[in-house]
Design an enzyme around this catalytic site. Structure first.
Site, PDB file in Angstrom:
ATOM      1  N   GLU A 105       9.607  -3.853  10.362  1.00 54.45           N
ATOM      2  CA  GLU A 105      10.011  -2.602   9.619  1.00 54.45           C
ATOM      3  C   GLU A 105      10.516  -1.631  10.661  1.00 54.45           C
ATOM      4  O   GLU A 105       9.912  -1.441  11.727  1.00 54.45           O
ATOM      5  CB  GLU A 105       8.731  -1.886   8.846  1.00 54.45           C
ATOM      6  CG  GLU A 105       9.079  -0.592   8.184  1.00 54.45           C
ATOM      7  CD  GLU A 105       7.878  -0.134   7.217  1.00 54.45           C
ATOM      8  OE1 GLU A 105       7.196  -1.138   6.849  1.00 54.45           O
ATOM      9  OE2 GLU A 105       8.293   1.134   6.679  1.00 54.45           O
TER      10      GLU A 105
ATOM     11  N   ASP B   7      -1.166  -6.166  -0.034  1.00 60.24           N
ATOM     12  CA  ASP B   7      -1.417  -5.572   1.188  1.00 60.24           C
ATOM     13  C   ASP B   7      -2.859  -5.355   1.303  1.00 60.24           C
ATOM     14  O   ASP B   7      -3.718  -4.803   0.367  1.00 60.24           O
ATOM     15  CB  ASP B   7      -0.737  -3.983   1.402  1.00 60.24           C
ATOM     16  CG  ASP B   7       0.241  -4.085   1.828  1.00 60.24           C
ATOM     17  OD1 ASP B   7       1.005  -5.249   2.640  1.00 60.24           O
ATOM     18  OD2 ASP B   7       1.194  -3.165   1.905  1.00 60.24           O
TER      19      ASP B   7
ATOM     20  N   GLU C 247      -1.073  -5.290   8.525  1.00 59.49           N
ATOM     21  CA  GLU C 247      -0.196  -4.861   9.564  1.00 59.49           C
ATOM     22  C   GLU C 247      -0.780  -4.852  11.084  1.00 59.49           C
ATOM     23  O   GLU C 247      -1.889  -4.902  11.280  1.00 59.49           O
ATOM     24  CB  GLU C 247      -0.299  -3.199   9.390  1.00 59.49           C
ATOM     25  CG  GLU C 247       0.623  -3.005   8.162  1.00 59.49           C
ATOM     26  CD  GLU C 247       0.821  -1.191   7.872  1.00 59.49           C
ATOM     27  OE1 GLU C 247       0.556  -0.490   8.870  1.00 59.49           O
ATOM     28  OE2 GLU C 247       1.150  -0.990   6.937  1.00 59.49           O
TER      29      GLU C 247
ATOM     30  N   ASP D 191       0.936  -1.142   0.009  1.00 58.98           N
ATOM     31  CA  ASP D 191       0.019  -0.282  -0.025  1.00 58.98           C
ATOM     32  C   ASP D 191       0.958   1.229  -0.195  1.00 58.98           C
ATOM     33  O   ASP D 191       0.281   2.282  -0.001  1.00 58.98           O
ATOM     34  CB  ASP D 191      -0.870  -0.076   1.109  1.00 58.98           C
ATOM     35  CG  ASP D 191      -0.312  -0.145   2.510  1.00 58.98           C
ATOM     36  OD1 ASP D 191       0.741  -0.089   2.751  1.00 58.98           O
ATOM     37  OD2 ASP D 191      -1.329   0.151   3.521  1.00 58.98           O
ATOM     38  N   SER D 192       2.184   1.052  -0.055  1.00 57.66           N
ATOM     39  CA  SER D 192       3.119   2.192  -0.420  1.00 57.66           C
ATOM     40  C   SER D 192       2.788   2.645  -1.736  1.00 57.66           C
ATOM     41  O   SER D 192       3.265   3.668  -2.018  1.00 57.66           O
ATOM     42  CB  SER D 192       4.647   1.615  -0.141  1.00 57.66           C
ATOM     43  OG  SER D 192       4.549   0.565  -1.207  1.00 57.66           O
TER      44      SER D 192
HETATM   45  O1  KIV Z   1       3.538  -1.216   1.587  1.00 60.12           O
HETATM   46  C1  KIV Z   1       4.588  -1.645   1.421  1.00 60.12           C
HETATM   47  O2  KIV Z   1       5.415  -1.329   0.201  1.00 60.12           O
HETATM   48  C2  KIV Z   1       5.321  -2.236   2.373  1.00 60.12           C
HETATM   49  C3  KIV Z   1       6.752  -2.608   2.596  1.00 60.12           C
HETATM   50  C4  KIV Z   1       7.710  -1.590   2.353  1.00 60.12           C
HETATM   51  C5  KIV Z   1       7.027  -3.751   3.593  1.00 60.12           C
HETATM   52  O3  KIV Z   1       4.649  -2.617   3.483  1.00 60.12           O
END
Ligand code: KIV
Length: 261
Positions: free
Chosen positions: A180, A85, A116, A46-47
Protein backbone atom coordinates in the site's frame (compact mmCIF):
# COMPACT_ATOMS: atom_id res chain seq x y z
CA UNK A 1 -20.16 -20.38 -12.72
CA UNK A 2 -16.40 -20.37 -13.22
CA UNK A 3 -14.27 -22.34 -10.74
CA UNK A 4 -14.22 -21.31 -7.09
CA UNK A 5 -11.13 -19.23 -6.31
CA UNK A 6 -8.90 -20.53 -3.53
CA UNK A 7 -5.73 -19.17 -1.94
CA UNK A 8 -3.53 -21.60 -3.98
CA UNK A 9 -5.30 -20.44 -7.17
CA UNK A 10 -4.53 -16.80 -6.29
CA UNK A 11 -0.91 -17.75 -5.64
CA UNK A 12 -0.71 -19.66 -8.93
CA UNK A 13 -1.87 -16.58 -10.85
CA UNK A 14 1.52 -15.02 -10.02
CA UNK A 15 3.29 -17.91 -11.75
CA UNK A 16 0.97 -17.75 -14.76
CA UNK A 17 1.33 -13.98 -15.01
CA UNK A 18 -2.44 -13.44 -14.67
CA UNK A 19 -3.39 -10.18 -12.94
CA UNK A 20 -5.39 -10.57 -9.71
CA UNK A 21 -8.50 -8.45 -9.15
CA UNK A 22 -9.32 -7.68 -5.53
CA UNK A 23 -12.01 -5.35 -4.22
CA UNK A 24 -13.38 -4.69 -0.75
CA UNK A 25 -16.97 -5.36 0.34
CA UNK A 26 -18.62 -5.11 3.73
CA UNK A 27 -22.07 -6.66 3.28
CA UNK A 28 -24.04 -9.21 1.25
CA UNK A 29 -25.18 -6.79 -1.48
CA UNK A 30 -21.76 -5.37 -2.27
CA UNK A 31 -20.18 -8.83 -1.89
CA UNK A 32 -22.61 -10.18 -4.49
CA UNK A 33 -21.97 -7.26 -6.86
CA UNK A 34 -18.18 -7.74 -6.58
CA UNK A 35 -18.54 -11.50 -7.09
CA UNK A 36 -20.85 -11.11 -10.08
CA UNK A 37 -18.41 -8.61 -11.62
CA UNK A 38 -15.77 -11.33 -11.53
CA UNK A 39 -13.42 -10.22 -8.74
CA UNK A 40 -10.90 -12.91 -7.81
CA UNK A 41 -10.68 -11.80 -4.19
CA UNK A 42 -13.26 -10.01 -2.05
CA UNK A 43 -11.65 -8.40 0.97
CA UNK A 44 -13.68 -7.50 4.02
CA UNK A 45 -11.15 -4.83 4.95
CA UNK A 46 -10.96 -3.06 8.27
CA UNK A 47 -11.43 0.04 6.09
CA UNK A 48 -14.94 -0.93 7.24
CA UNK A 49 -14.17 1.56 10.04
CA UNK A 50 -13.65 4.58 7.78
CA UNK A 51 -15.91 3.60 4.90
CA UNK A 52 -19.01 2.20 6.60
CA UNK A 53 -18.90 2.80 10.35
CA UNK A 54 -17.87 6.47 10.22
CA UNK A 55 -14.69 6.15 12.33
CA UNK A 56 -11.73 8.39 11.54
CA UNK A 57 -9.31 5.44 11.28
CA UNK A 58 -9.27 1.64 11.27
CA UNK A 59 -7.94 1.51 14.83
CA UNK A 60 -11.30 1.34 16.70
CA UNK A 61 -12.61 -1.57 14.57
CA UNK A 62 -13.27 -4.67 16.70
CA UNK A 63 -13.17 -8.39 15.90
CA UNK A 64 -16.94 -8.55 16.53
CA UNK A 65 -17.54 -5.81 13.94
CA UNK A 66 -15.32 -7.59 11.41
CA UNK A 67 -17.07 -10.90 12.11
CA UNK A 68 -20.52 -9.40 11.72
CA UNK A 69 -19.72 -7.75 8.36
CA UNK A 70 -17.76 -10.78 7.15
CA UNK A 71 -20.75 -13.01 7.93
CA UNK A 72 -23.00 -10.75 5.86
CA UNK A 73 -20.49 -10.53 2.98
CA UNK A 74 -20.12 -14.33 3.05
CA UNK A 75 -23.80 -14.56 2.06
CA UNK A 76 -23.15 -12.62 -1.16
CA UNK A 77 -19.81 -14.07 -2.25
CA UNK A 78 -19.90 -17.44 -3.98
CA UNK A 79 -16.89 -17.66 -6.33
CA UNK A 80 -14.28 -15.15 -5.18
CA UNK A 81 -11.83 -15.91 -2.37
CA UNK A 82 -13.16 -14.24 0.79
CA UNK A 83 -10.34 -12.62 2.77
CA UNK A 84 -11.08 -10.87 6.08
CA UNK A 85 -8.84 -8.39 7.90
CA UNK A 86 -7.69 -9.07 11.44
CA UNK A 87 -8.34 -5.68 13.05
CA UNK A 88 -5.96 -3.71 15.26
CA UNK A 89 -5.27 -5.35 18.65
CA UNK A 90 -6.42 -8.84 17.70
CA UNK A 91 -3.15 -10.45 16.59
CA UNK A 92 -0.11 -8.37 17.55
CA UNK A 93 0.12 -9.47 21.21
CA UNK A 94 0.85 -13.16 20.73
CA UNK A 95 0.68 -16.19 18.48
CA UNK A 96 -2.22 -17.51 20.56
CA UNK A 97 -4.17 -14.27 20.13
CA UNK A 98 -3.61 -14.34 16.35
CA UNK A 99 -4.64 -18.00 15.98
CA UNK A 100 -7.79 -17.48 18.08
CA UNK A 101 -8.82 -14.31 16.21
CA UNK A 102 -8.21 -15.93 12.82
CA UNK A 103 -10.22 -18.99 13.90
CA UNK A 104 -13.16 -16.76 14.87
CA UNK A 105 -13.21 -15.33 11.34
CA UNK A 106 -12.66 -18.73 9.68
CA UNK A 107 -15.65 -20.16 11.53
CA UNK A 108 -17.96 -17.57 9.95
CA UNK A 109 -16.58 -18.28 6.48
CA UNK A 110 -13.33 -16.34 5.97
CA UNK A 111 -11.16 -18.36 3.57
CA UNK A 112 -8.05 -16.35 4.48
CA UNK A 113 -7.15 -13.52 6.84
CA UNK A 114 -4.99 -10.45 6.31
CA UNK A 115 -2.49 -9.09 8.83
CA UNK A 116 -0.61 -5.81 8.63
CA UNK A 117 3.13 -5.62 9.31
CA UNK A 118 5.84 -8.11 10.08
CA UNK A 119 4.27 -10.52 12.57
CA UNK A 120 6.16 -13.53 11.29
CA UNK A 121 5.47 -15.99 14.12
CA UNK A 122 1.79 -15.13 13.96
CA UNK A 123 1.68 -15.66 10.18
CA UNK A 124 3.38 -19.05 10.45
CA UNK A 125 1.14 -20.18 13.30
CA UNK A 126 -2.11 -19.08 11.62
CA UNK A 127 -1.12 -20.83 8.37
CA UNK A 128 -0.20 -23.93 10.42
CA UNK A 129 -3.64 -23.79 12.03
CA UNK A 130 -5.16 -24.14 8.55
CA UNK A 131 -5.95 -20.55 7.58
CA UNK A 132 -4.13 -18.89 4.67
CA UNK A 133 -2.63 -15.47 5.43
CA UNK A 134 -2.32 -12.43 3.21
CA UNK A 135 0.37 -9.98 4.36
CA UNK A 136 0.19 -6.18 4.13
CA UNK A 137 3.23 -3.85 3.96
CA UNK A 138 3.94 -0.20 3.17
CA UNK A 139 1.41 2.33 4.44
CA UNK A 140 -0.33 0.02 6.87
CA UNK A 141 -3.29 2.05 8.20
CA UNK A 142 -3.32 0.41 11.65
CA UNK A 143 0.10 2.09 12.20
CA UNK A 144 -0.99 5.52 10.99
CA UNK A 145 0.03 7.08 14.32
CA UNK A 146 3.57 5.74 13.97
CA UNK A 147 3.81 7.07 10.40
CA UNK A 148 2.29 10.42 11.43
CA UNK A 149 -0.32 10.35 8.64
CA UNK A 150 -1.16 8.62 5.38
CA UNK A 151 2.20 9.00 3.65
CA UNK A 152 3.94 7.10 0.88
CA UNK A 153 6.34 4.60 2.49
CA UNK A 154 9.56 2.98 1.22
CA UNK A 155 11.21 6.02 -0.34
CA UNK A 156 15.02 6.01 -0.19
CA UNK A 157 16.81 3.49 2.03
CA UNK A 158 13.63 2.19 3.68
CA UNK A 159 12.81 0.62 0.29
CA UNK A 160 15.43 -2.09 0.87
CA UNK A 161 13.94 -2.77 4.30
CA UNK A 162 10.49 -3.20 2.73
CA UNK A 163 11.88 -5.62 0.15
CA UNK A 164 13.56 -7.69 2.89
CA UNK A 165 10.39 -7.55 4.94
CA UNK A 166 8.34 -8.86 1.99
CA UNK A 167 10.78 -11.77 1.62
CA UNK A 168 10.39 -12.58 5.32
CA UNK A 169 6.58 -12.58 5.00
CA UNK A 170 6.85 -14.97 2.07
CA UNK A 171 9.18 -17.25 4.05
CA UNK A 172 6.78 -17.14 7.01
CA UNK A 173 4.04 -18.58 4.79
CA UNK A 174 1.98 -15.67 3.42
CA UNK A 175 0.30 -16.59 0.11
CA UNK A 176 0.14 -12.97 -1.12
CA UNK A 177 1.11 -9.50 0.09
CA UNK A 178 -0.76 -6.21 -0.20
CA UNK A 179 1.62 -3.31 -0.96
CA UNK A 180 0.00 0.00 0.00
CA UNK A 181 1.20 3.48 -1.00
CA UNK A 182 4.76 2.72 -2.03
CA UNK A 183 6.70 3.95 -5.10
CA UNK A 184 5.85 2.03 -8.28
CA UNK A 185 9.50 1.13 -8.99
CA UNK A 186 9.92 -0.37 -5.50
CA UNK A 187 6.67 -2.36 -5.92
CA UNK A 188 8.05 -3.67 -9.23
CA UNK A 189 11.32 -4.77 -7.54
CA UNK A 190 9.41 -6.54 -4.78
CA UNK A 191 7.05 -8.17 -7.28
CA UNK A 192 9.94 -9.37 -9.44
CA UNK A 193 11.81 -10.85 -6.47
CA UNK A 194 8.92 -12.66 -4.79
CA UNK A 195 7.37 -15.97 -5.79
CA UNK A 196 4.04 -15.04 -4.20
CA UNK A 197 1.78 -12.36 -5.71
CA UNK A 198 1.78 -8.71 -4.68
CA UNK A 199 -1.56 -6.88 -4.61
CA UNK A 200 -1.07 -3.14 -4.97
CA UNK A 201 -3.04 -0.13 -3.82
CA UNK A 202 -1.23 3.06 -4.73
CA UNK A 203 1.76 0.91 -5.70
CA UNK A 204 1.76 1.16 -9.51
CA UNK A 205 0.89 -1.12 -12.38
CA UNK A 206 3.62 -3.76 -11.95
CA UNK A 207 2.08 -5.51 -8.94
CA UNK A 208 0.61 -8.97 -9.58
CA UNK A 209 -2.85 -7.54 -8.92
CA UNK A 210 -4.70 -4.54 -7.58
CA UNK A 211 -7.02 -3.94 -4.64
CA UNK A 212 -9.40 -1.02 -4.27
CA UNK A 213 -11.98 0.08 -1.74
CA UNK A 214 -15.36 -0.48 -3.43
CA UNK A 215 -16.77 2.87 -2.28
CA UNK A 216 -13.87 4.69 -4.02
CA UNK A 217 -14.33 2.82 -7.30
CA UNK A 218 -18.10 3.33 -7.33
CA UNK A 219 -17.89 7.01 -6.38
CA UNK A 220 -19.58 6.53 -3.01
CA UNK A 221 -16.73 8.32 -1.24
CA UNK A 222 -17.21 12.05 -1.87
CA UNK A 223 -13.45 12.49 -1.24
CA UNK A 224 -11.36 11.69 -4.36
CA UNK A 225 -8.20 9.62 -3.74
CA UNK A 226 -5.08 9.85 -5.97
CA UNK A 227 -4.58 6.08 -5.81
CA UNK A 228 -8.19 5.35 -6.82
CA UNK A 229 -10.20 5.69 -10.02
CA UNK A 230 -13.90 6.51 -9.87
CA UNK A 231 -15.69 4.37 -12.48
CA UNK A 232 -19.16 5.77 -11.73
CA UNK A 233 -20.45 8.62 -9.60
CA UNK A 234 -22.89 6.54 -7.57
CA UNK A 235 -23.11 9.08 -4.73
CA UNK A 236 -24.65 11.74 -7.00
CA UNK A 237 -26.81 9.14 -8.77
CA UNK A 238 -28.21 7.94 -5.43
CA UNK A 239 -28.92 11.50 -4.22
CA UNK A 240 -30.71 12.30 -7.49
CA UNK A 241 -32.77 9.10 -7.28
CA UNK A 242 -33.80 9.82 -3.70
CA UNK A 243 -34.67 13.42 -4.55
CA UNK A 244 -37.01 12.09 -7.25
CA UNK A 245 -38.52 9.65 -4.75
CA UNK A 246 -39.17 12.56 -2.35
CA UNK A 247 -40.85 14.59 -5.10
CA UNK A 248 -42.99 11.61 -6.11
CA UNK A 249 -44.14 10.98 -2.52
CA UNK A 250 -44.96 14.62 -1.95
CA UNK A 251 -46.89 14.92 -5.23
CA UNK A 252 -48.58 11.52 -4.80
CA UNK A 253 -47.02 10.12 -7.99
CA UNK A 254 -45.70 7.25 -5.85
CA UNK A 255 -47.14 4.75 -5.09
CA UNK A 256 -48.94 4.41 -8.42
CA UNK A 257 -51.59 1.88 -9.38
CA UNK A 258 -48.82 -0.61 -10.29
CA UNK A 259 -47.40 -0.43 -6.75
CA UNK A 260 -50.76 -0.80 -5.05
CA UNK A 261 -52.88 -3.83 -4.11
O1 KIV B 1 -8.85 -2.45 4.89
C1 KIV B 1 -8.72 -2.44 3.65
O2 KIV B 1 -9.65 -2.17 2.89
C2 KIV B 1 -7.41 -2.77 3.11
C3 KIV B 1 -7.18 -2.59 1.66
C4 KIV B 1 -7.35 -1.21 1.21
C5 KIV B 1 -5.88 -3.16 1.25
O3 KIV B 1 -6.58 -3.19 3.84
Amino acid sequence: MADKITAPIVRAKRTKGEKIVCITAYDAVFGQIADEAGADVVLVGDSLGNVVLGYSSTIPVTLDEMASHAKATRCGVKRALLVVDLPFGTYQASVEQAVNSAATLAKIGAEAVKMEGEYLEQITAVVKSGIPVMGHLGMTPQSVNVFGGFRVQGRGESGQWLLDSARRLQDAGAFAIVLELIPADLAKRITDELEIPTIGIGAGVHCSGQVQVIHDVLGLNPKGMKHAKRYVNAYDMFVEALKQYSVDVRTQVFPGEENSF
